[in-house]
Design an enzyme around this catalytic site. Structure first.
Site, short mmCIF file in Angstrom:
data_model
loop_
_atom_site.label_atom_id
_atom_site.label_comp_id
_atom_site.label_asym_id
_atom_site.label_seq_id
_atom_site.Cartn_x
_atom_site.Cartn_y
_atom_site.Cartn_z
CG ASN A 131 -1.75 1.21 1.40
OD1 ASN A 131 -1.85 2.02 0.47
ND2 ASN A 131 -2.36 1.38 2.56
CD1 TRP A 132 3.56 1.03 -2.87
CD2 TRP A 132 3.43 2.11 -4.83
NE1 TRP A 132 4.22 0.28 -3.80
CE2 TRP A 132 4.16 0.92 -5.02
CE3 TRP A 132 3.22 2.95 -5.92
CZ2 TRP A 132 4.68 0.56 -6.26
CZ3 TRP A 132 3.74 2.59 -7.17
CH2 TRP A 132 4.46 1.40 -7.33
CE LYS A 133 -0.20 3.37 4.69
NZ LYS A 133 -0.18 3.50 6.13
CG HIS A 168 -6.05 1.91 5.26
ND1 HIS A 168 -5.60 2.91 6.08
CD2 HIS A 168 -5.01 1.05 5.12
CE1 HIS A 168 -4.34 2.66 6.42
NE2 HIS A 168 -3.96 1.53 5.85
CD GLU A 206 -3.03 5.63 6.68
OE1 GLU A 206 -3.04 5.62 5.43
OE2 GLU A 206 -2.09 5.18 7.35
CD GLU A 217 -3.56 -2.46 7.52
OE1 GLU A 217 -2.46 -2.67 7.05
OE2 GLU A 217 -4.19 -1.41 7.30
N GLY A 251 2.23 2.32 10.78
CA GLY A 251 3.17 3.43 10.61
C GLY A 251 3.88 3.85 11.90
CB SER A 306 5.06 -1.63 11.98
OG SER A 306 4.64 -0.30 12.21
N GLY A 365 2.84 -1.14 4.29
CA GLY A 365 2.83 0.28 3.94
C GLY A 365 4.24 0.76 3.68
N GLY A 366 4.85 1.38 4.68
CA GLY A 366 6.16 2.00 4.55
C GLY A 366 7.20 1.15 3.83
#
Ligand code: PGA
Length: 249
Positions: A9-11, A95, A97, A166, A172, A211, A232-233
């Site tokens: 997930n590149w966001k 998600h 966010e 999640e 994150g 994470s 993600g990251g």
């Protein structure tokens, strides 16, 4: 046998040059004998480029968001049929966010989930508790509420779907849930889905996000109810993402 899945997930990250370099390197580094489905969820504006660039590769494309109507006066939004024009077969829904920063309700998340299914795409439903909810012992209650909001319309809707657990406190933050904590929650989710349909529960991929990195992935993925990861990251670094993909066996 359940499908294994690693999703990146590149966001809202990357410019076109970065995106080009990232996928070019990914194609070089990804092993030919992939043991899992490798899915990328880029910002929607890069989907046209990526659907052409990745057309002959083993990488699958998905979208980070969708609006639950096929067309109409919804300024700024994208529908499932539009995403299909650019080879998207998965869509992320729920998600944290989007739930928290964009105030998406359970009902709106459910509408998106069913819109995606109605267009023969695979919804990747994210669920998870906040730190406060975990500390208050409410984890199972929150997850149940999030799942029941989806099954209200159709109890058998988890066929051809993916759930990502999640925990909000792990996204994150560098704080990963322990493999035992994750297994406990995943087996709870599978049992809940099984109460509607054991066939659906047996084939439902339940992946973990929060994470995930190349150092903790192997232990997480070795758990019996963990069918992969939502990253993600670490998915913004080709080497790290490929190292995580290689942890599925
Ligand atoms: P993270 O993000 O790996 O950076 O924690 C996961 C996600 O939000 O899907």
């Amino acid at each position: 046998m359940r499908k294994k899945l690693i999703a990146g997930n590149w966001k809202m990250n990357g410019r076109i040059t970065f995106v080009q370099q990232l996928v070019q390197t990914l194609l070089v580094l990804l092993p030919d004998d992939l043991q899992s489905h490798c899915l990328l969820l880029p910002p929607a504006i890069y989907l046209p480029f990526l659907s052409t660039y990745l057309s002959n590769s083993s990488i699958t494309l998905g979208a980070q968001n969708v609006y639950p109507q096929a067309a109409g006066a919804f300024t700024g939004e994208l529908s499932a049929p539009m995403l299909q024009d650019y080879s998207c077969s998965y869509v992320l829904v729920g998600h944290s966010e989007r739930r928290h920063l964009f105030a998406e309700s359970e009902k709106f998340v459910a509408d998106k989930f069913h819109h995606v299914k109605e267009h023969d795409m695979i919804p990747l439903l994210c669920i998870g508790e906040t730190l406060k909810e975990r500390e208050q012992g409410l984890t199972e209650e929150i997850l149940t509420q999030q799942i029941l909001a989806i099954t209200e319309k159709d109890r058998h809707c988890f066929k051809n779907a993916v759930i990502a657990y999640e925990p909000v406190w792990a996204i994150g933050t560098g704080k990963t849930a322990s493999p035992d904590q994750v297994q406990e929650v995943h087996s709870f989710i599978r049992a809940l889905v099984s109460s509607f349909s054991s066939d659906d529960a047996n084939v439902l991929p339940i992946i973990y996000g929060g994470s995930v990195n190349e150092n903790n992935a192997a232990a997480l993925f070795s758990m019996p109810d963990v069918d992969g990861g939502l990253v993600g990251g670490a998915s913004l670094n080709a080497q790290q993402f490929v190292d995580i993909v290689k942890c599925i066996n």
